[in-house]
Design an enzyme around this catalytic site. Structure first.
Site, PDB file in Angstrom:
ATOM      1  N   GLY A 157       0.792  -1.236   0.000  1.00 19.63           N
ATOM      2  CA  GLY A 157       0.000   0.000   0.000  1.00 19.63           C
ATOM      3  C   GLY A 157       0.817   1.276   0.000  1.00 19.63           C
ATOM      4  O   GLY A 157       0.374   2.298  -0.517  1.00 19.63           O
ATOM      5  N   ASP A 178       0.864   3.349   4.436  1.00 21.45           N
ATOM      6  CA  ASP A 178      -0.196   4.111   3.771  1.00 21.45           C
ATOM      7  C   ASP A 178      -1.212   4.650   4.762  1.00 21.45           C
ATOM      8  O   ASP A 178      -1.600   5.806   4.703  1.00 21.45           O
ATOM      9  CB  ASP A 178      -0.880   3.236   2.694  1.00 21.45           C
ATOM     10  N   ASP A 186      -4.793   2.344  10.894  1.00 17.28           N
ATOM     11  CA  ASP A 186      -6.197   2.001  11.169  1.00 17.28           C
ATOM     12  C   ASP A 186      -6.290   1.394  12.568  1.00 17.28           C
ATOM     13  O   ASP A 186      -6.479   2.107  13.543  1.00 17.28           O
ATOM     14  CB  ASP A 186      -6.692   1.060  10.068  1.00 17.28           C
TER      15      ASP A 186
HETATM   16  P1  5GP Z   1      -3.774  -1.425  10.714  1.00 15.94           P
HETATM   17  O1  5GP Z   1      -2.749  -2.507  10.786  1.00 15.94           O
HETATM   18  O2  5GP Z   1      -3.384  -0.109  11.364  1.00 15.94           O
HETATM   19  O3  5GP Z   1      -5.155  -1.904  11.101  1.00 15.94           O
HETATM   20  O4  5GP Z   1      -4.009  -1.069   9.206  1.00 15.94           O
HETATM   21  C1  5GP Z   1      -2.970  -0.793   8.407  1.00 15.94           C
HETATM   22  C2  5GP Z   1      -3.103  -1.515   7.091  1.00 15.94           C
HETATM   23  O5  5GP Z   1      -4.432  -1.979   6.831  1.00 15.94           O
HETATM   24  C3  5GP Z   1      -2.767  -0.531   6.039  1.00 15.94           C
HETATM   25  O6  5GP Z   1      -1.397  -0.582   5.716  1.00 15.94           O
HETATM   26  C4  5GP Z   1      -3.645  -0.971   4.893  1.00 15.94           C
HETATM   27  O7  5GP Z   1      -2.957  -1.926   4.138  1.00 15.94           O
HETATM   28  C5  5GP Z   1      -4.835  -1.627   5.538  1.00 15.94           C
HETATM   29  N1  5GP Z   1      -5.976  -0.677   5.655  1.00 15.94           N
HETATM   30  C6  5GP Z   1      -6.453  -0.108   6.770  1.00 15.94           C
HETATM   31  N2  5GP Z   1      -7.491   0.711   6.504  1.00 15.94           N
HETATM   32  C7  5GP Z   1      -7.679   0.645   5.158  1.00 15.94           C
HETATM   33  C8  5GP Z   1      -8.602   1.284   4.248  1.00 15.94           C
HETATM   34  O8  5GP Z   1      -9.484   2.089   4.586  1.00 15.94           O
HETATM   35  N3  5GP Z   1      -8.467   0.958   2.938  1.00 15.94           N
HETATM   36  C9  5GP Z   1      -7.528   0.088   2.493  1.00 15.94           C
HETATM   37  N4  5GP Z   1      -7.495  -0.130   1.192  1.00 15.94           N
HETATM   38  N5  5GP Z   1      -6.624  -0.520   3.310  1.00 15.94           N
HETATM   39  C10 5GP Z   1      -6.705  -0.243   4.629  1.00 15.94           C
HETATM   40 MG    MG Z   2      -0.633  -1.841   4.382  1.00 13.33          MG
END
Ligand code: 5GP
Ligand code: MG
Length: 180
Positions: free
Chosen positions: A43, A99, A102
């Protein structure tokens, strides 16, 4: 593919402007000497490609891959480290690039492992940070945009590996049904 777009959340022009501002901050914080940039694949590749071309200092690029949205899900499924391609970073100044922040599980997984390689410093840049408590609990050094807790694609972000090439960051119409 463009029929799938619900609305543009952040236009490419706004992204480009903000990326230059982030580069100015990163440059000020890493004034002398070289750095190592580590994008989290896949991403972060577009963000990273634009950002590093605004950075004047010598740099090397490492890479790592984390999968957290296997297939066609829009929920964070917990992060798994799948590839690791980072040379010797002991004593180096490292900037980790993702990217979007979340749930924070990606950064919580990856940062201790980079830290264990004893860099001189480790800073983290994310283009997007979602408005949710879990995201705010994770400290990051550079944030492009704070966005609502919606699922977005484009500018590197995917749904089922599609849409990464869209220049803007957009939301999808009924995203679960748009692509099979
Ligand atoms: P986390 O590990 O913080 O939950 O999320 C990070 C990863 O989840 C990001 O690098 C991305 O790949 C994916 N991600 C989280 N939210 C989104 C979103 O709204 N759209 C997309 N396409 N990927 C997301
Ligand atoms: Mg990612």
């Amino acid at each position: 593919m463009h029929n799938d777009i619900d609305r543009i959340l952040i236009s490419h022009d706004r992204i480009a402007h903000r990326v230059r501002e982030l580069a100015t901050q990163i440059t000020a914080d890493h004034a002398a000497g070289e750095i190592v940039i580590i994008p989290v694949l896949t991403g972060a590749i577009i963000f990273c490609a634009d950002l590093i071309r605004c950075l004047p200092m010598p740099m090397r690029i490492g890479m790592l891959a984390v999968s957290s949205y296997p297939g066609k899900t829009m929920q964070s499924g917990g992060a798994n480290l799948t590839h690791w391609h980072i040379g010797d970073i002991r004593g180096k100044r490292v900037v980790l690039i993702d990217d979007i922040l979340d749930s924070g599980s990606t950064l919580r997984l990856v940062r201790p492992q980079i830290q264990a390689m004893q860099p001189a410093s480790l800073k983290t840049a994310v283009l997007l940070r979602k408005d949710r408590p879990a995201a705010r609990e994770v400290q990051v050094d550079y944030v492009g945009f704070d966005i609502p807790g919606v699922f977005v694609v484009g500018y590197g972000l995917d749904y089922n590996d599609y849409y990464r090439n869209l220049p803007d960051i957009v939301t999808l119409k009924r995203a679960g049904e748009t692509r099979t």
